[in-house]
Structures are given as C-alpha cells and as structure tokens.
Design a protein around this motif. Structure first.
Motif, PDB file in Angstrom:
ATOM      1  N   ARG A 298     -22.744  -8.058  -4.049  1.00 43.87           N
ATOM      2  CA  ARG A 298     -21.341  -7.889  -3.455  1.00 43.87           C
ATOM      3  C   ARG A 298     -20.273  -6.861  -4.767  1.00 43.87           C
ATOM      4  O   ARG A 298     -20.730  -7.334  -5.763  1.00 43.87           O
ATOM      5  CB  ARG A 298     -20.673  -9.322  -2.874  1.00 43.87           C
ATOM      6  N   VAL A 299     -19.234  -6.960  -4.539  1.00 41.14           N
ATOM      7  CA  VAL A 299     -17.880  -6.299  -5.525  1.00 41.14           C
ATOM      8  C   VAL A 299     -17.555  -7.267  -6.349  1.00 41.14           C
ATOM      9  O   VAL A 299     -16.828  -8.360  -5.707  1.00 41.14           O
ATOM     10  CB  VAL A 299     -17.193  -5.004  -4.633  1.00 41.14           C
ATOM     11  N   SER A 300     -17.757  -7.611  -7.357  1.00 44.39           N
ATOM     12  CA  SER A 300     -17.195  -8.847  -8.367  1.00 44.39           C
ATOM     13  C   SER A 300     -16.540  -8.751  -9.688  1.00 44.39           C
ATOM     14  O   SER A 300     -15.523  -9.530  -9.661  1.00 44.39           O
ATOM     15  CB  SER A 300     -18.647  -8.956  -9.376  1.00 44.39           C
ATOM     16  N   HIS A 301     -16.145  -7.167  -9.742  1.00 45.91           N
ATOM     17  CA  HIS A 301     -15.611  -6.559 -10.945  1.00 45.91           C
ATOM     18  C   HIS A 301     -14.847  -5.547 -11.027  1.00 45.91           C
ATOM     19  O   HIS A 301     -15.761  -4.372 -10.387  1.00 45.91           O
ATOM     20  CB  HIS A 301     -16.065  -6.543 -12.208  1.00 45.91           C
ATOM     21  N   VAL A 302     -13.642  -5.303 -10.878  1.00 47.97           N
ATOM     22  CA  VAL A 302     -12.616  -3.335 -11.620  1.00 47.97           C
ATOM     23  C   VAL A 302     -12.567  -3.633 -12.650  1.00 47.97           C
ATOM     24  O   VAL A 302     -12.137  -4.278 -13.399  1.00 47.97           O
ATOM     25  CB  VAL A 302     -11.870  -3.759  -9.902  1.00 47.97           C
ATOM     26  N   THR A 303     -12.672  -2.321 -13.057  1.00 50.21           N
ATOM     27  CA  THR A 303     -11.717  -1.840 -14.524  1.00 50.21           C
ATOM     28  C   THR A 303     -10.027  -1.340 -13.142  1.00 50.21           C
ATOM     29  O   THR A 303     -10.418  -0.712 -12.716  1.00 50.21           O
ATOM     30  CB  THR A 303     -12.282  -0.965 -15.124  1.00 50.21           C
ATOM     31  N   ALA A 304      -8.773  -1.449 -14.221  1.00 45.21           N
ATOM     32  CA  ALA A 304      -7.672  -0.742 -14.056  1.00 45.21           C
ATOM     33  C   ALA A 304      -6.700  -0.180 -15.533  1.00 45.21           C
ATOM     34  O   ALA A 304      -7.560  -0.753 -16.519  1.00 45.21           O
ATOM     35  CB  ALA A 304      -6.677  -1.819 -12.928  1.00 45.21           C
ATOM     36  N   LEU A 305      -6.064   1.129 -15.205  1.00 48.47           N
ATOM     37  CA  LEU A 305      -6.150   1.237 -16.790  1.00 48.47           C
ATOM     38  C   LEU A 305      -4.284   1.108 -16.834  1.00 48.47           C
ATOM     39  O   LEU A 305      -4.255   1.173 -17.773  1.00 48.47           O
ATOM     40  CB  LEU A 305      -5.962   3.233 -16.665  1.00 48.47           C
ATOM     41  N   GLY A 306      -3.734   0.123 -16.102  1.00 47.84           N
ATOM     42  CA  GLY A 306      -2.009  -0.679 -16.487  1.00 47.84           C
ATOM     43  C   GLY A 306      -2.394  -1.797 -15.396  1.00 47.84           C
ATOM     44  O   GLY A 306      -2.866  -1.821 -13.937  1.00 47.84           O
ATOM     45  N   GLU A 307      -0.632  -2.839 -15.756  1.00 46.36           N
ATOM     46  CA  GLU A 307      -1.475  -4.278 -14.832  1.00 46.36           C
ATOM     47  C   GLU A 307      -0.055  -3.347 -14.129  1.00 46.36           C
ATOM     48  O   GLU A 307       1.302  -4.176 -15.475  1.00 46.36           O
ATOM     49  CB  GLU A 307      -1.359  -5.676 -15.553  1.00 46.36           C
ATOM     50  N   THR A 308       0.469  -2.744 -13.582  1.00 44.27           N
ATOM     51  CA  THR A 308       1.496  -2.164 -12.919  1.00 44.27           C
ATOM     52  C   THR A 308       1.802  -2.164 -11.717  1.00 44.27           C
ATOM     53  O   THR A 308       0.488  -0.993 -11.290  1.00 44.27           O
ATOM     54  CB  THR A 308       2.310  -0.921 -14.303  1.00 44.27           C
ATOM     55  N   ASN A 309       2.802  -2.497 -10.836  1.00 47.99           N
ATOM     56  CA  ASN A 309       3.027  -2.146  -9.982  1.00 47.99           C
ATOM     57  C   ASN A 309       4.231  -0.896  -8.921  1.00 47.99           C
ATOM     58  O   ASN A 309       4.241  -0.749  -7.983  1.00 47.99           O
ATOM     59  CB  ASN A 309       3.953  -3.488  -9.198  1.00 47.99           C
TER      60      ASN A 309
ATOM     61  N   TYR B 271       1.113  -1.125   0.166  1.00 50.38           N
ATOM     62  CA  TYR B 271       0.518   0.142   0.119  1.00 50.38           C
ATOM     63  C   TYR B 271       0.622   1.364   0.274  1.00 50.38           C
ATOM     64  O   TYR B 271       0.858   1.962   1.470  1.00 50.38           O
ATOM     65  CB  TYR B 271      -0.645   0.488   1.606  1.00 50.38           C
ATOM     66  N   ILE B 272       0.728   2.084  -1.159  1.00 52.21           N
ATOM     67  CA  ILE B 272       1.777   2.740  -1.032  1.00 52.21           C
ATOM     68  C   ILE B 272       1.076   4.093  -1.727  1.00 52.21           C
ATOM     69  O   ILE B 272       0.285   3.582  -2.964  1.00 52.21           O
ATOM     70  CB  ILE B 272       3.445   2.536  -2.005  1.00 52.21           C
ATOM     71  N   PRO B 273       0.956   5.718  -1.587  1.00 48.83           N
ATOM     72  CA  PRO B 273       0.248   6.131  -2.327  1.00 48.83           C
ATOM     73  C   PRO B 273       1.231   6.633  -3.573  1.00 48.83           C
ATOM     74  O   PRO B 273       1.405   8.050  -3.676  1.00 48.83           O
ATOM     75  CB  PRO B 273       0.468   7.579  -1.521  1.00 48.83           C
ATOM     76  N   GLY B 274       0.436   5.995  -4.817  1.00 50.99           N
ATOM     77  CA  GLY B 274       1.616   6.199  -5.965  1.00 50.99           C
ATOM     78  C   GLY B 274       0.489   6.067  -7.245  1.00 50.99           C
ATOM     79  O   GLY B 274       1.057   6.259  -8.147  1.00 50.99           O
ATOM     80  N   ASP B 275      -0.986   5.812  -7.153  1.00 51.66           N
ATOM     81  CA  ASP B 275      -1.586   5.217  -8.565  1.00 51.66           C
ATOM     82  C   ASP B 275      -1.160   4.969  -9.337  1.00 51.66           C
ATOM     83  O   ASP B 275      -0.756   5.164 -10.192  1.00 51.66           O
ATOM     84  CB  ASP B 275      -2.301   6.904  -8.876  1.00 51.66           C
ATOM     85  N   CYS B 276      -0.518   3.544  -8.511  1.00 55.23           N
ATOM     86  CA  CYS B 276       0.503   2.385  -9.434  1.00 55.23           C
ATOM     87  C   CYS B 276      -0.689   1.847 -11.009  1.00 55.23           C
ATOM     88  O   CYS B 276       0.221   2.125 -12.160  1.00 55.23           O
ATOM     89  CB  CYS B 276       0.582   1.111  -8.702  1.00 55.23           C
ATOM     90  N   CYS B 277      -1.470   1.366 -10.542  1.00 59.42           N
ATOM     91  CA  CYS B 277      -2.906   1.037 -11.621  1.00 59.42           C
ATOM     92  C   CYS B 277      -3.489   2.076 -11.914  1.00 59.42           C
ATOM     93  O   CYS B 277      -4.473   1.032 -12.939  1.00 59.42           O
ATOM     94  CB  CYS B 277      -3.314  -1.133 -11.583  1.00 59.42           C
ATOM     95  N   HIS B 278      -3.917   2.976 -11.596  1.00 57.88           N
ATOM     96  CA  HIS B 278      -5.325   3.859 -11.759  1.00 57.88           C
ATOM     97  C   HIS B 278      -6.466   3.288 -11.616  1.00 57.88           C
ATOM     98  O   HIS B 278      -7.413   2.556 -12.999  1.00 57.88           O
ATOM     99  CB  HIS B 278      -5.355   3.783 -13.498  1.00 57.88           C
ATOM    100  N   LEU B 279      -6.863   2.410 -10.104  1.00 60.08           N
ATOM    101  CA  LEU B 279      -8.035   1.532  -9.813  1.00 60.08           C
ATOM    102  C   LEU B 279      -8.599   2.191  -9.960  1.00 60.08           C
ATOM    103  O   LEU B 279      -8.989   3.680  -9.776  1.00 60.08           O
ATOM    104  CB  LEU B 279      -7.788   0.986  -8.492  1.00 60.08           C
ATOM    105  N   ASN B 280     -10.112   1.930 -11.263  1.00 57.67           N
ATOM    106  CA  ASN B 280     -11.115   3.486 -10.916  1.00 57.67           C
ATOM    107  C   ASN B 280     -12.378   2.744 -11.117  1.00 57.67           C
ATOM    108  O   ASN B 280     -13.467   3.342 -10.687  1.00 57.67           O
ATOM    109  CB  ASN B 280     -10.626   4.192 -12.422  1.00 57.67           C
ATOM    110  N   GLY B 281     -12.752   1.263 -11.662  1.00 57.40           N
ATOM    111  CA  GLY B 281     -14.438   1.633 -11.260  1.00 57.40           C
ATOM    112  C   GLY B 281     -14.890   0.037 -10.704  1.00 57.40           C
ATOM    113  O   GLY B 281     -13.892  -1.055 -10.860  1.00 57.40           O
TER     114      GLY B 281
END
Length: 391
Positions: A202-213, A185-195
């Motif tokens: 229950r939460v089932s799926h999420v979207t992100a803008l990249g597969e990066t750490n 957990y770092i405050p770096g917006d690594c993958c831009h998790l957004n949706g």
C-alpha cells in the motif's frame, strides 16, 4: 574509480535523435555497469520525458546496450508481474510481457544483439486517457479509495491536481487521497506532489515540494520547502528538504532522494531526520534497488527559474559539471560502483526501474507487424487453436 568510460553499443535506430533538431543520443559507461547487470541477472528501464524516450539498459556480451523506444513525455513506471505501466503526457499505457514473441525478435534483423537473447517482450494491451495531469510516480497498491484490502489498483501521483489518483472506467481519473493542506481539486500544481513509497503493498508515504494550497505556490520556497508526508496519518514527518523525490522502502529502511542536494539517504522516522548516504554530480531523481545496490537517476538540470537557487546548482555552477545518466551506488558503503552517462540528447531523467530476473527485454510499440500478429488468448480459447499456430 578504476573503470574507465566505454562507448555504448548502439544500433542506428537506437541512436536516432529525439527530434530532427536534436543531436544523436550518445552515452558512455563504465565497464563495471554491464558486469553488474550480468552478475545480478537484471536489466534497467529509464524514462526521460525531456527526450520522449523509454530507455532499456541491458548487458550484451559485456557491453552495455541501450535501447530507445519513443513515447510521449514518459515519466512514472509501475511493474507488477508481467505488467508494465508507463505514465505519459495525457495517458497511461499498459504493456504485458509476452515471452512467446522473444523468438521472433531474435530472428529479426531489426532487433540486433551481438550475443544476447531476448527473454521478455512487453506489448501494448490498454491505454487510458487522463488528460494533462503531470503523472509522476506510480505503483500497484492494495485497498485504495475504499476498495477491499486485497484488491489492487494502479495508483499514480496526479501532480496537476495535488493528489493521488487511480484509473477510472468512465472519468479521467479517480482521486483517492490528497494532503490535508490541499482543500480542493484544482489544476494548479499547488505543492508539486511527486513521489510515493509503498509498504506491505500500500502507498505509505509521499513527497512534495511545498506545503501550500496556492497554484504554483511551491515555487516560492523550492530550495528547502520539501516535505515527506505519512499518507495514513497525514502527518508531515520531514520539512526543510531540498526538492525531494523517489521515496522507497527497502530492507526495512525508508530511503529518498534529496534532489536539490544531489543525494540519496535514509529517513530516521523517530528523530525526523534525513541522513545522506552518498552525493552525486547531478539532480537525483528515479530510484530502484537490487541486492546491496541502488540505481539512481541523475539529471543535468537546465538553467531555468525552476532549478535556480538550489544547492546543487550552487555546488556545480557550470552545466557541464552536472551529469545525466544512471549511477549505481553500494548502499552499505556509499561508494559508486558503476555509471552510465548520457552525453547528448538526454538531459533529464525521471524514473529508474530494475527488472530482476530479466536480462534482455524489449518493449515493442513501433512494429505494427509484431504487435498485429501476436495474439494472446486464455487457456480455454487456446485449446481450440490448431497446435501448429500455438507458441
């Protein structure tokens, strides 16, 4: 389409600029937009963090009435019964519907309407300071973070820390899930998790803008680095999406917006393919359904490093070709049936939420007299309140 744009009916207060340096908030709409709201018996909430507004779209005698309320960078919305939650710059605000206040609004000249009567009034009830975590989408979800399956929490996308989180009684937030490729957990917006999408509560799926750490790593491949992730299995179901947002389960199908292409479509989980249903003249973000219709938010998107190089900007090179507003599309045919376009003051939209069964709501966070004199008590206490003071 046959409907021509009509000027929106705005009061002077509603048309006030977001700040002293901006132009007034101006919009046009097709005549079909208020007709759709009237036929479906609903209204629509829209957030624009860029303009610092929560916008209420509602029918008032056949004209679309836009109602603006100031909030600090509002983004995600969550609705459950009479509760409405808004994620803002550094905090989460929760509002409750107090129908008894509606009569006061109807009698007050500061809440103008040509013929409509208020049928919902959301008043502030609690706030929670999260810090600047870039809250994106939100939902009320069961059984998160080891809780009992029937216990409901407000879950939100914590984009700064690349995780899903919930409110905490003591801390800024409580993380409840993160993608498998995020190792801390770092405050770096690594993958831009957004949706986020919910299924069976229950939460089932999420979207992100990249597969990066790596902090900000998603920016290196924003054009087609987008992902759809299964929360329970951690499996990446789709890759190669262009800036996806707003995944939703509706009528047995998983929908999402491929924002970089300006489309709405469905996901075939068996084949792992995204099938576009309609394309729009704007960056699609914010999605809500009712009946056969989808209400889709469009952003004009700025000329900036974040949005350069995406297909939408290449397709619509000039900024004036890209629109901002709410478009209504028939999901069975892919045809646009109505739209409300913001011409000045608003360039970016985040969330769109249909309020079924609520035709003319208001959210009151600016009126100290109404907020200060509206008392809500439980039934036991209310029994000891003189009858002439009860609403």
């Amino acid at each position: 389409m046959s409907d021509s744009p009509q000027p929106i009916n705005e009061s002077p207060e509603e048309a006030a600029p977001a700040d002293p340096t901006t132009e007034p908030l101006r919009s046009v709409h097709t005549t079909s937009f208020p007709q759709v709201l009237d036929e479906l018996g609903c209204s629509v909430l829209v957030t624009t963090y860029q303009a610092g507004k929560l916008v209420v779209l509602r029918n008032d005698g056949g004209v679309l009435n836009t109602h603006f309320r100031n909030l600090h960078k509002p983004m995600g919305l969550a609705l459950s019964g009479g509760r409405l939650v808004v994620g803002c710059s550094v905090d989460v605000w929760e509002f409750h519907n107090v129908p008894a206040v509606c009569a006061k609004l109807d009698e007050n000249e500061d809440y103008p309407a040509s013929s409509a009567k208020h049928d919902a009034c959301f008043l502030p009830r609690r706030s929670h300071c999260t810090g600047d975590i870039q809250i994106h989408e939100m939902a009320f979800s069961k059984g998160e973070g080891g809780r009992e399956k029937e216990e409901v929490d407000l879950v939100f996308v914590n984009t700064t820390f690349s995780c899903l989180a919930k409110r905490s009684e003591e801390n800024s937030f409580t993380p409840v899930w993160r993608p498998s490729f995020i190792d801390s957990y770092i405050p770096g917006d690594c993958c831009h998790l957004n949706g986020l999408a919910t299924l069976d509560g229950r939460v089932s799926h999420v979207t992100a803008l990249g597969e990066t750490n790596a902090p900000g790593g998603w920016r290196e491949n924003k054009r087609n680095g987008g992902l759809l992730i299964d929360v329970d299995s951690q499996e990446i179901l789709l890759r190669g999406l262009s800036m996806p947002h707003s995944p939703r389960w509706y009528n047995g199908k998983l929908w999402l917006l491929e924002s970089g292409e300006g489309t709405i479509g469905t996901v075939d989980l068996a084949s792992g393919k995204y099938e576009p249903v309609a394309q729009f003249p704007g960056f699609t973000r914010g999605l809500s359904f009712i009946g056969p219709l989808a209400f889709v938010g469009l952003s004009q998107v700025r000329e900036s490093a974040v949005f350069s190089g995406i297909p939408l900007v290449e397709r619509l090179e000039k900024a004036e070709e890209r629109n901002c507003g709410v478009w209504v599309v028939n999901i069975e045919t892919g045809q646009t049936v109505a739209f409300c376009q913001f011409e000045e003051g608003v360039q970016e939209i985040f969330a769109v939420e249909v309020l079924p069964g609520i035709r003319f709501p208001d959210l009151v966070n600016h009126d100290p007299k109404i907020v200060g004199s509206a008392y809500v008590l439980d039934d036991a206490a209310l029994a000891d309140v003189p009858e002439d003071l009860r609403s």
